[in-house]
Design a protein around this motif. Structure first.
Motif, PDB file in Angstrom:
ATOM      1  N   SER A   1       0.924  -1.493   0.086  1.00  0.00           N
ATOM      2  CA  SER A   1       0.255  -0.060   0.052  1.00  0.00           C
ATOM      3  C   SER A   1       0.891   1.399   0.305  1.00  0.00           C
ATOM      4  O   SER A   1       2.454   1.059   0.570  1.00  0.00           O
ATOM      5  CB  SER A   1      -0.870  -0.162   1.077  1.00  0.00           C
ATOM      6  OG  SER A   1      -0.162   0.710   2.454  1.00  0.00           O
ATOM      7  N   LEU A   2       0.085   2.646  -0.539  1.00  0.00           N
ATOM      8  CA  LEU A   2       0.807   3.776  -0.230  1.00  0.00           C
ATOM      9  C   LEU A   2       1.157   4.387   1.027  1.00  0.00           C
ATOM     10  O   LEU A   2       2.537   4.244   0.758  1.00  0.00           O
ATOM     11  CB  LEU A   2       0.412   4.162  -1.227  1.00  0.00           C
ATOM     12  CG  LEU A   2       0.724   6.006  -1.465  1.00  0.00           C
ATOM     13  CD1 LEU A   2       2.120   5.982  -2.224  1.00  0.00           C
ATOM     14  CD2 LEU A   2      -0.047   7.469  -1.863  1.00  0.00           C
ATOM     15  N   ARG A   3       0.439   3.639   1.774  1.00  0.00           N
ATOM     16  CA  ARG A   3       0.712   4.520   2.885  1.00  0.00           C
ATOM     17  C   ARG A   3       1.554   3.742   3.958  1.00  0.00           C
ATOM     18  O   ARG A   3       2.925   4.243   4.701  1.00  0.00           O
ATOM     19  CB  ARG A   3      -0.397   4.298   4.161  1.00  0.00           C
ATOM     20  CG  ARG A   3      -0.760   4.126   6.156  1.00  0.00           C
ATOM     21  CD  ARG A   3      -0.137   5.775   5.882  1.00  0.00           C
ATOM     22  NE  ARG A   3      -0.844   6.559   5.177  1.00  0.00           N
ATOM     23  CZ  ARG A   3      -2.147   7.817   5.110  1.00  0.00           C
ATOM     24  NH1 ARG A   3      -1.866   6.904   6.517  1.00  0.00           N
ATOM     25  NH2 ARG A   3      -2.836   8.416   5.162  1.00  0.00           N
TER      26      ARG A   3
ATOM     27  N   ILE B   1      -0.203  12.831  -5.561  1.00  0.00           N
ATOM     28  CA  ILE B   1      -1.179  11.684  -4.562  1.00  0.00           C
ATOM     29  C   ILE B   1       0.366  11.178  -3.707  1.00  0.00           C
ATOM     30  O   ILE B   1      -0.584  10.992  -2.197  1.00  0.00           O
ATOM     31  CB  ILE B   1      -2.009  10.525  -5.817  1.00  0.00           C
ATOM     32  CG1 ILE B   1      -2.716  10.777  -6.189  1.00  0.00           C
ATOM     33  CG2 ILE B   1      -1.722   9.244  -4.872  1.00  0.00           C
ATOM     34  CD1 ILE B   1      -3.831  11.481  -6.351  1.00  0.00           C
ATOM     35  N   ILE B   2       1.443  11.025  -3.695  1.00  0.00           N
ATOM     36  CA  ILE B   2       1.998  10.414  -2.316  1.00  0.00           C
ATOM     37  C   ILE B   2       2.073  11.752  -2.067  1.00  0.00           C
ATOM     38  O   ILE B   2       2.330  11.436  -0.373  1.00  0.00           O
ATOM     39  CB  ILE B   2       3.066  10.266  -2.914  1.00  0.00           C
ATOM     40  CG1 ILE B   2       3.542   8.884  -4.215  1.00  0.00           C
ATOM     41  CG2 ILE B   2       4.839  10.380  -2.266  1.00  0.00           C
ATOM     42  CD1 ILE B   2       4.597   9.020  -5.039  1.00  0.00           C
ATOM     43  N   CYS B   3       2.255  12.958  -2.107  1.00  0.00           N
ATOM     44  CA  CYS B   3       1.920  14.640  -1.105  1.00  0.00           C
ATOM     45  C   CYS B   3       0.898  13.724  -0.351  1.00  0.00           C
ATOM     46  O   CYS B   3       0.981  13.974   0.993  1.00  0.00           O
ATOM     47  CB  CYS B   3       2.549  15.985  -2.062  1.00  0.00           C
ATOM     48  SG  CYS B   3       4.499  15.460  -2.133  1.00  0.00           S
ATOM     49  N   CYS B   4       0.251  14.045  -0.778  1.00  0.00           N
ATOM     50  CA  CYS B   4      -1.487  13.865  -0.106  1.00  0.00           C
ATOM     51  C   CYS B   4      -1.360  12.661   0.786  1.00  0.00           C
ATOM     52  O   CYS B   4      -1.850  13.661   1.734  1.00  0.00           O
ATOM     53  CB  CYS B   4      -2.533  13.687  -0.788  1.00  0.00           C
ATOM     54  SG  CYS B   4      -2.980  15.026  -2.482  1.00  0.00           S
ATOM     55  N   ASP B   5      -0.904  11.499   0.556  1.00  0.00           N
ATOM     56  CA  ASP B   5      -0.728  10.842   1.781  1.00  0.00           C
ATOM     57  C   ASP B   5      -0.059  10.858   2.623  1.00  0.00           C
ATOM     58  O   ASP B   5      -0.199  10.343   3.429  1.00  0.00           O
ATOM     59  CB  ASP B   5      -0.389   9.519   0.792  1.00  0.00           C
ATOM     60  CG  ASP B   5      -0.807   8.113   1.718  1.00  0.00           C
ATOM     61  OD1 ASP B   5      -1.885   8.041   2.594  1.00  0.00           O
ATOM     62  OD2 ASP B   5       0.383   7.703   2.419  1.00  0.00           O
ATOM     63  N   LEU B   6       1.160  11.546   1.742  1.00  0.00           N
ATOM     64  CA  LEU B   6       2.699  11.924   3.545  1.00  0.00           C
ATOM     65  C   LEU B   6       1.896  12.995   5.001  1.00  0.00           C
ATOM     66  O   LEU B   6       1.721  13.085   5.274  1.00  0.00           O
ATOM     67  CB  LEU B   6       3.539  12.488   2.858  1.00  0.00           C
ATOM     68  CG  LEU B   6       4.220  11.756   2.338  1.00  0.00           C
ATOM     69  CD1 LEU B   6       5.109  12.769   1.423  1.00  0.00           C
ATOM     70  CD2 LEU B   6       5.220  10.977   3.621  1.00  0.00           C
ATOM     71  N   ILE B   7       1.060  13.959   3.879  1.00  0.00           N
ATOM     72  CA  ILE B   7       0.287  14.781   4.669  1.00  0.00           C
ATOM     73  C   ILE B   7      -0.978  13.879   5.863  1.00  0.00           C
ATOM     74  O   ILE B   7      -1.144  14.552   6.954  1.00  0.00           O
ATOM     75  CB  ILE B   7      -0.588  16.113   4.246  1.00  0.00           C
ATOM     76  CG1 ILE B   7       0.573  16.261   3.313  1.00  0.00           C
ATOM     77  CG2 ILE B   7      -1.597  16.462   4.719  1.00  0.00           C
ATOM     78  CD1 ILE B   7      -0.205  17.802   2.452  1.00  0.00           C
ATOM     79  N   ALA B   8      -1.578  12.966   5.268  1.00  0.00           N
ATOM     80  CA  ALA B   8      -2.766  12.177   5.485  1.00  0.00           C
ATOM     81  C   ALA B   8      -2.096  11.693   6.831  1.00  0.00           C
ATOM     82  O   ALA B   8      -2.313  11.621   8.172  1.00  0.00           O
ATOM     83  CB  ALA B   8      -3.463  11.195   5.065  1.00  0.00           C
ATOM     84  N   MET B   9      -0.708  11.340   5.985  1.00  0.00           N
ATOM     85  CA  MET B   9       0.054  10.109   6.892  1.00  0.00           C
ATOM     86  C   MET B   9       0.517  10.962   8.539  1.00  0.00           C
ATOM     87  O   MET B   9       0.216  10.409   9.607  1.00  0.00           O
ATOM     88  CB  MET B   9       1.128   9.228   6.497  1.00  0.00           C
ATOM     89  CG  MET B   9       2.077   8.584   7.247  1.00  0.00           C
ATOM     90  SD  MET B   9       3.430   8.290   6.580  1.00  0.00           S
ATOM     91  CE  MET B   9       4.411  10.329   6.776  1.00  0.00           C
ATOM     92  N   ASP B  10       1.330  12.530   8.107  1.00  0.00           N
ATOM     93  CA  ASP B  10       1.543  12.693   8.830  1.00  0.00           C
ATOM     94  C   ASP B  10       0.325  13.670  10.131  1.00  0.00           C
ATOM     95  O   ASP B  10       0.875  13.604  11.242  1.00  0.00           O
ATOM     96  CB  ASP B  10       2.413  13.776   8.490  1.00  0.00           C
ATOM     97  CG  ASP B  10       3.647  13.992   8.494  1.00  0.00           C
ATOM     98  OD1 ASP B  10       3.598  12.339   8.574  1.00  0.00           O
ATOM     99  OD2 ASP B  10       3.949  14.928   7.676  1.00  0.00           O
TER     100      ASP B  10
END
Length: 112
Positions: free
Chosen positions: A8-10, A75-84
């Motif tokens: 998964s990307l996350r 998409i990767i940057c969006c997931d990094l923000i959501a992850m943080d």
């Protein structure tokens, strides 16, 4: 060097973030937001060049392959923000997609 494989990307973002930061302090949301804005800008620049070609205007050109790369960065940057901040982005996307379908009377739904 062994390669880590993630499904998964996350999970890949979590692992790579640890590796990338290598003990430095976590990145701020301000940094992440600027990173996202930069990637969106790069994607928009590719779109401009593709549109320029479609319209037959003079100027530089680009490719769909490059657009795919830039959209992937977004998409990767969006997931990094959501992850943080602890957001389950898969769930958030499905919830928003379904709410919009319901609001405008469409039958299509997204399920995880």
């Amino acid at each position: 060097m062994s390669v880590q494989v993630h499904l998964s990307l996350r999970s890949a973002n979590v692992a790579r973030n640890i590796e990338w930061l290598d003990g430095t302090p976590p990145l701020s949301l301000s940094f992440r937001g600027n990173e996202l804005a930069g990637e969106v800008g790069e994607a928009c620049n590719v779109l401009k060049k593709l549109e320029r070609a479609r319209l037959g205007l003079k100027g530089s050109r680009d490719t769909l392959e490059h657009l795919a790369e830039e959209l992937a960065d977004v998409i990767i940057c969006c997931d990094l923000i959501a992850m943080d901040v602890g957001i389950n982005l898969d769930k958030a996307v499905a919830d928003k997609f379904n709410a919009t379908s319901e609001k405008v009377g469409l039958k299509t739904r997204l399920f995880l």
